[in-house]
Design an enzyme around this catalytic site. Structure first.
Site, short mmCIF file in Angstrom:
data_model
loop_
_atom_site.label_atom_id
_atom_site.label_comp_id
_atom_site.label_asym_id
_atom_site.label_seq_id
_atom_site.Cartn_x
_atom_site.Cartn_y
_atom_site.Cartn_z
N HIS A 118 -11.17 9.12 6.19
CA HIS A 118 -10.44 7.85 6.26
C HIS A 118 -11.00 7.08 7.46
O HIS A 118 -11.44 7.69 8.43
CB HIS A 118 -8.96 8.17 6.47
N ASP B 238 -7.57 16.38 10.45
CA ASP B 238 -6.73 15.27 10.01
C ASP B 238 -5.89 15.80 8.85
O ASP B 238 -6.40 15.97 7.74
CB ASP B 238 -7.63 14.09 9.58
N GLN C 30 -3.02 14.04 4.68
CA GLN C 30 -2.78 14.26 3.24
C GLN C 30 -2.48 15.73 2.93
O GLN C 30 -2.29 16.08 1.77
CB GLN C 30 -3.99 13.79 2.41
N LYS D 233 4.15 9.89 5.53
CA LYS D 233 3.57 10.47 4.30
C LYS D 233 4.30 11.75 3.91
O LYS D 233 4.05 12.32 2.85
CB LYS D 233 2.09 10.76 4.50
N CYS E 59 -9.27 2.72 2.35
CA CYS E 59 -9.69 2.89 3.75
C CYS E 59 -10.70 4.03 3.86
O CYS E 59 -10.69 4.79 4.85
CB CYS E 59 -8.52 3.13 4.69
N1 7TS Z 1 -6.15 10.11 7.44
C1 7TS Z 1 -5.96 10.24 6.13
C2 7TS Z 1 -6.60 11.37 5.39
C3 7TS Z 1 -5.15 9.31 5.47
O1 7TS Z 1 -4.96 9.44 4.16
C4 7TS Z 1 -4.56 8.25 6.20
C5 7TS Z 1 -3.74 7.18 5.52
C6 7TS Z 1 -4.76 8.20 7.58
C7 7TS Z 1 -5.57 9.14 8.17
C8 7TS Z 1 -4.11 7.17 8.44
O2 7TS Z 1 -2.74 7.38 8.51
P1 7TS Z 1 -1.76 6.36 9.24
O3 7TS Z 1 -0.40 6.84 8.90
O4 7TS Z 1 -2.06 6.45 10.70
O5 7TS Z 1 -2.07 5.01 8.69
N2 7TS Z 1 -4.07 6.97 4.18
C9 7TS Z 1 -3.63 5.95 3.41
C10 7TS Z 1 -3.94 5.87 2.05
O6 7TS Z 1 -4.58 6.71 1.44
N3 7TS Z 1 -3.38 4.76 1.54
O7 7TS Z 1 -2.74 4.12 2.53
C11 7TS Z 1 -2.89 4.85 3.70
#
Ligand code: 7TS
Length: 424
Positions: free
Chosen positions: A140, A217, A220, A243, A381
């Site tokens: 990401h 990370d 997910q 999430k 992203c």
């Molecule tokens: N890493 C992964 C693997 C992610 O899927 C996401 C967000 C992030 C980092 C960033 O997370 P945040 O909560 O700090 O924004 N992924 C997604 C997505 O797949 N669709 O919207 C956000």
């Protein structure tokens, strides 16, 4: 302050999930009951953010209604209650991740801030010109850009492990990339664009054989499978509360105490200091050294409640149930003429990315929305993933434990509608 030692699971819960028990759990999610464009909401955008059960909403409302107060400051009753709840949530997170100590759990805004904290603090302290950081082609943007900023600042080099067309990392290439200048490996557990579950335990082991620390990370991963940071032996682990059925604006950076202790502060301000004079400031102990300013108290309480909620269901049960739902979805969507699945790794979780012949992903999403089916379309992203396949976007259905086969059937019916609209 130590939080609860262990998350209690009441008897009768924690059994394998089936369509019936999931129907019952869905009642906990008020938002799932609504109609969208006159159709029952089918929410399949869980990788972007998940919905919140009544228990989490109530825990947050209760904080604001009954004991809203700042933490670690007041001696009055409300402040003590708020501090207890905030530190209690830290204990819940520690137990959920099976971390060794509460002070290894840092409250941050989300995955993005957790990675930026490590890049900024660990990176500033440990990287020099010519040093190397290894990430993968399926990250990401939030696990790419902070390292690019750091590398630019330090004159360091970012190395990228490629993946094959199924979406599986090339581990031979990874082993070859690890060298005497490698200072950190930072990889995703599960790809948000492809659904690939990476063999993070081996990735960590291989790095450790060469004395290189690893950040995982887990954005997910945490909503879909049990995570044990001691078993993984990762040095850092980050995830976002929103999430995993908790509120937005909250996330976790786990770090081994020894390594966190060796890092300089990320931000300066209240709560992260022991004493301040104009001549010299001394910093507070972990975890407070990394929590400058009034924290997101409601967010921590909400996350604690969400992790208790999924622990009562059982992360193993969620993993098993979703595995079967993902194969059902993969089979159903693949059987539609003109569909190409993007991401066909042998180990996958949570995500089904696909293309429909002759129809732009955004049009797929727009027509599905009119049917009440919420998915995400775009690059997710993860633009390098799109580049790998020479595409601009995918349509992505992403699962949570509250999804059912009926949701997948609605998706398939919606896709039939898309085909009807665009092939007339
Ligand atoms: N890493 C992964 C693997 C992610 O899927 C996401 C967000 C992030 C980092 C960033 O997370 P945040 O909560 O700090 O924004 N992924 C997604 C997505 O797949 N669709 O919207 C956000």
């Amino acid at each position: 302050m130590a939080g609860p030692a262990k998350i209690e699971v009441p008897e009768g819960l924690g059994k394998p999930l089936d369509e019936r028990s999931v129907q019952k759990l869905r009642e906990d999610f008020p938002i799932l009951k609504q109609l969208v464009h006159g159709k029952p909401l089918v929410y399949l955008d869980n990788a972007a953010t998940s919905q919140k059960p009544r228990q989490v909403i109530d825990a947050i409302a209760d904080y604001y209604e009954s004991y809203n107060s700042n933490v670690h400051r007041g001696l009055h009753a409300l402040s003590e209650q708020a501090t207890q709840a905030y530190e209690g949530a830290r204990g819940i997170v520690r137990s959920f991740l099976n971390a060794d100590e509460d002070r290894e759990i840092i409250f941050v805004k989300g995955t993005t801030e957790g990675i930026n904290l490590v890049a900024s603090s660990y990176g500033r302290a440990h990287l020099q010109q010519g040093d190397e950081i290894i990430i993968s082609e399926m990250e990401h943007h939030s696990n790419i850009v902070p390292w690019q900023i750091l590398c630019e600042e330090k004159g360091a080099v970012l190395k990228v492990v490629p993946f094959n067309d199924d979406g599986e990392l090339l581990l031979d290439e990874y082993e070859r990339m690890l060298g005497p200048r490698t200072k950190l490996v930072s990889m995703t557990y599960i790809s948000n664009a492809l659904g690939t579950v990476n063999p993070v335990k081996s990735i960590i082991e291989i790095a450790h054989e060469r004395g290189v620390p690893v950040l995982i990370d887990g954005a997910q991963a945490v909503p879909h499978r049990p995570v044990d940071v001691q078993d993984l032996d990762c040095d850092f682990f980050v995830f976002s509360s929103h999430k995993v059925f908790g509120p937005t604006g909250m996330g976790i950076l786990y770090g081994k105490a020894e390594i966190l202790d060796s890092m300089p502060p990320y931000q300066g301000g209240g709560d992260m200091i022991r004493s301040v004079t104009f001549e010299k400031t001394t910093y507070n102990d972990l975890p407070y050294k990394f929590e400058a300013g009034t924290p997101n108290v409601a967010g921590a309480i909400g996350l604690g409640s969400a992790l208790e909620y999924v622990s009562r269901i059982g992360m193993n049960n969620i993993e098993e149930y979703e595995k079967s739902l993902l194969s059902y979805a993969t089979e159903a969507v693949s059987s539609i003429e003109g569909v190409r699945i993007i991401g066909t790794a042998s180990q996958k979780a949570g995500v089904l990315s696909f293309l429909l012949d002759q129809v732009h992903a955004h049009d797929v999403g727009t027509v599905l929305d009119t049917e009440g089916v919420a998915i995400r379309t775009g690059h997710h992203c993860a633009q390098p993933v799109m580049k790998h396949y020479g595409i601009a976007a995918t349509a992505r259905a992403s699962l949570a434990f509250y999804n059912t086969r009926a949701d997948i059937d609605a998706l398939v019916k919606g896709l039939d509608k898309v085909i009807e609209v665009f092939t007339l």
